[in-house]
Scaffold this motif. Structure first.
Motif, mmCIF file in Angstrom:
data_model
loop_
_atom_site.group_PDB
_atom_site.id
_atom_site.type_symbol
_atom_site.label_atom_id
_atom_site.label_comp_id
_atom_site.label_asym_id
_atom_site.label_seq_id
_atom_site.Cartn_x
_atom_site.Cartn_y
_atom_site.Cartn_z
ATOM 1 N N ALA A 1 0.832 -1.205 0.000
ATOM 2 C CA ALA A 1 0.000 0.000 0.000
ATOM 3 C C ALA A 1 0.867 1.256 0.000
ATOM 4 N N ALA A 2 1.886 1.278 0.862
ATOM 5 C CA ALA A 2 2.773 2.436 0.937
ATOM 6 C C ALA A 2 3.533 2.624 -0.376
ATOM 7 N N ASP A 3 3.936 1.519 -0.985
ATOM 8 C CA ASP A 3 4.642 1.555 -2.259
ATOM 9 C C ASP A 3 3.761 2.180 -3.337
ATOM 10 N N LEU A 4 2.527 1.713 -3.441
ATOM 11 C CA LEU A 4 1.615 2.215 -4.472
ATOM 12 C C LEU A 4 1.277 3.679 -4.249
ATOM 13 N N PHE A 5 0.958 4.051 -3.021
ATOM 14 C CA PHE A 5 0.576 5.437 -2.749
ATOM 15 C C PHE A 5 1.731 6.388 -3.057
ATOM 16 N N ALA A 6 2.934 5.980 -2.695
ATOM 17 C CA ALA A 6 4.102 6.821 -2.948
ATOM 18 C C ALA A 6 4.330 7.005 -4.448
ATOM 19 N N GLN A 7 4.171 5.942 -5.219
ATOM 20 C CA GLN A 7 4.341 6.033 -6.672
ATOM 21 C C GLN A 7 3.329 6.989 -7.291
ATOM 22 N N ALA A 8 2.064 6.812 -6.922
ATOM 23 C CA ALA A 8 1.000 7.622 -7.513
ATOM 24 C C ALA A 8 1.139 9.089 -7.120
ATOM 25 N N LYS A 9 1.451 9.344 -5.857
ATOM 26 C CA LYS A 9 1.588 10.722 -5.390
ATOM 27 C C LYS A 9 2.794 11.404 -6.037
ATOM 28 N N ALA A 10 3.885 10.664 -6.193
ATOM 29 C CA ALA A 10 5.071 11.240 -6.816
ATOM 30 C C ALA A 10 4.787 11.637 -8.259
ATOM 31 N N HIS A 11 3.972 10.851 -8.942
ATOM 32 C CA HIS A 11 3.670 11.129 -10.353
ATOM 33 C C HIS A 11 2.692 12.281 -10.508
ATOM 34 N N PHE A 12 1.603 12.267 -9.728
ATOM 35 C CA PHE A 12 0.536 13.244 -9.915
ATOM 36 C C PHE A 12 0.604 14.434 -8.947
ATOM 37 N N GLY A 13 1.384 14.309 -7.880
ATOM 38 C CA GLY A 13 1.502 15.400 -6.919
ATOM 39 C C GLY A 13 0.523 15.324 -5.767
ATOM 40 N N HIS A 14 -0.664 14.841 -6.033
ATOM 41 C CA HIS A 14 -1.678 14.672 -4.985
ATOM 42 C C HIS A 14 -2.726 13.687 -5.482
ATOM 43 N N ILE A 15 -3.490 13.137 -4.538
ATOM 44 C CA ILE A 15 -4.604 12.230 -4.846
ATOM 45 C C ILE A 15 -5.844 12.782 -4.156
ATOM 46 N N ASP A 16 -6.952 12.862 -4.883
ATOM 47 C CA ASP A 16 -8.203 13.389 -4.329
ATOM 48 C C ASP A 16 -9.256 12.311 -4.101
ATOM 49 N N ILE A 17 -9.143 11.219 -4.854
ATOM 50 C CA ILE A 17 -10.159 10.157 -4.829
ATOM 51 C C ILE A 17 -9.431 8.821 -4.751
ATOM 52 N N LEU A 18 -9.820 7.987 -3.802
ATOM 53 C CA LEU A 18 -9.236 6.651 -3.667
ATOM 54 C C LEU A 18 -10.332 5.608 -3.849
ATOM 55 N N VAL A 19 -10.144 4.719 -4.813
ATOM 56 C CA VAL A 19 -11.075 3.612 -5.022
ATOM 57 C C VAL A 19 -10.351 2.313 -4.679
#
Length: 256
Positions: free
Chosen positions: A75-93
Motif C-alpha cells: 500500500a505504501a509503495d503504491l501510494f508513494a508512486q502515484a503521489k510522486a507522479h501526480f503530486g496529490h490524490i483526491d479520490i481513492l477507489v
C-alpha cells in the motif's frame, strides 16, 4: 440566495486525481475509465497483470503503476508512486481483491491471511495513507471501497472472502464516522453478479447461471459499465452529504 449551480456540474471531476486499485481489467478498469470520462486524471494499478492496457484506453490522463497489495508494504509503495507522479490524490477507489475457494475446515492460515491482507488490511492501509495526506493538506477527499454481496451474506466455501468483505462494510462506516468532520467522505459499493472474467465459470455452468438469473429481479448479469455511474456519484461533489453507506449495485438481488 438562489443556488445557480447546474446539478450536472456537481458530477465533474475536472482537476481531480483518482487512484483506482485493481484496475488492470474488469470492474476496476471500468471505474477508472468512468472517472476519467468525468474529467479526472487516473492512477491505475495492477499486480500480477499490469494496468498498462487500461492506461492506454484512457489516454494521457492516466498512468499505470504496479504494486503487490498482498504484501504489508504494498500500500505504501503504491501510494508513494502515484503521489510522486501526480503530486496529490483526491479520490481513492479500493477495488483490488482476491478470493480463495475451499471448504472452511481445510483453509490454511496462510491463505486466510493473504485474502485478509489484500481485501481488508490493504484497504485500511491505503485509506489511512490517503487520509493522512488530505488532513495534512486540509483538503477534501473521497474514498470508495468495493464491498460485495458477501458483505451481507455468508457464501459457501469462501470464509476468508466473506469475512474480509464484511469487514470492508464495517470499516467503511468506522472511517466515515471519524473523517466526515475533516471533509472526507467514505462509502462503499457492493456489486452483485457481474459478467467479468472472474465469473466466467458461473456463467458457463447452465444450472448455476439459471439459478442466479432467477434470483436477480433485473434478470441479467451486471455489465462493468453498470458500475461507472455509482462510482462517479460517490467520487464527485454530488455525494458530499453521503458518507458511511454501502450502495448495492446488484439488479435487485438484495431486495429479493
Amino acid at each position: 440566495m438562489e443556488n445557480t449551480t447546474n446539478v450536472l456540474d456537481l458530477f465533474s471531476l475536472k482537476g481531480k486525481v483518482a487512484l483506482v486499485t485493481g484496475s488492470a481489467s474488469g470492474l476496476g478498469a471500468s471505474i477508472a475509465e468512468a472517472l476519467a470520462q468525468a474529467g479526472a486524471k487516473v492512477a491505475v494499478h495492477g499486480n500480477r497483470r499490469a494496468a498498462t492496457a487500461t492506461a492506454e484506453t484512457i489516454g494521457e490522463a492516466a498512468a499505470a503503476f504496479r504494486a503487490d497489495l498482498g504484501s504489508t508494504e504494498g500500500a505504501a509503495d503504491l501510494f508513494a508512486q502515484a503521489k510522486a507522479h501526480f503530486g496529490h490524490i483526491d479520490i481513492l477507489v479500493n477495488n483490488a481483491g482476491t478470493i480463495h475457494r475451499e471448504a472452511a475446515e481445510d483453509v490454511a492460515l496462510a491463505d486466510w491471511q493473504q485474502v485478509l491482507q489484500v481485501n481488508l488490511t490493504g484497504v485500511f492501509q491505503l485509506s489511512q495513507l490517503f487520509a493522512r495526506d488530505l488532513i495534512a493538506r486540509k483538503a477534501p477527499g473521497k474514498i470508495i471501497n468495493i464491498a460485495s454481496l458477501l458483505s451481507f451474506q455468508g457464501g459457501i466455501r469462501v470464509p476468508a472472502y466473506a469475512a474480509s468483505k464484511g469487514g470492508v462494510a464495517q470499516l467503511t462506516k468506522a472511517l466515515a464516522n471519524e473523517w466526515a468532520p475533516k471533509g472526507i467522505q467514505v462509502n462503499a459499493i457492493a456489486p452483485g453478479y457481474f459478467a467479468t472474467t472472474n465469473t466466467e465459470a458461473l456463467q458457463a455452468d447452465e444450472t448455476r447461471n439459471r439459478q442466479i438469473l432467477e434470483r436477480i429481479p433485473a434478470a441479467r448479469w451486471g455489465q462493468p459499465q453498470d458500475l461507472g455511474g455509482a462510482a462517479l456519484f460517490l467520487a464527485s461533489a454530488a455525494s458530499d452529504y453521503v458518507t458511511g453507506t454501502v450502495l448495492t449495485v446488484d439488479g435487485g438481488w438484495m431486495g429479493r
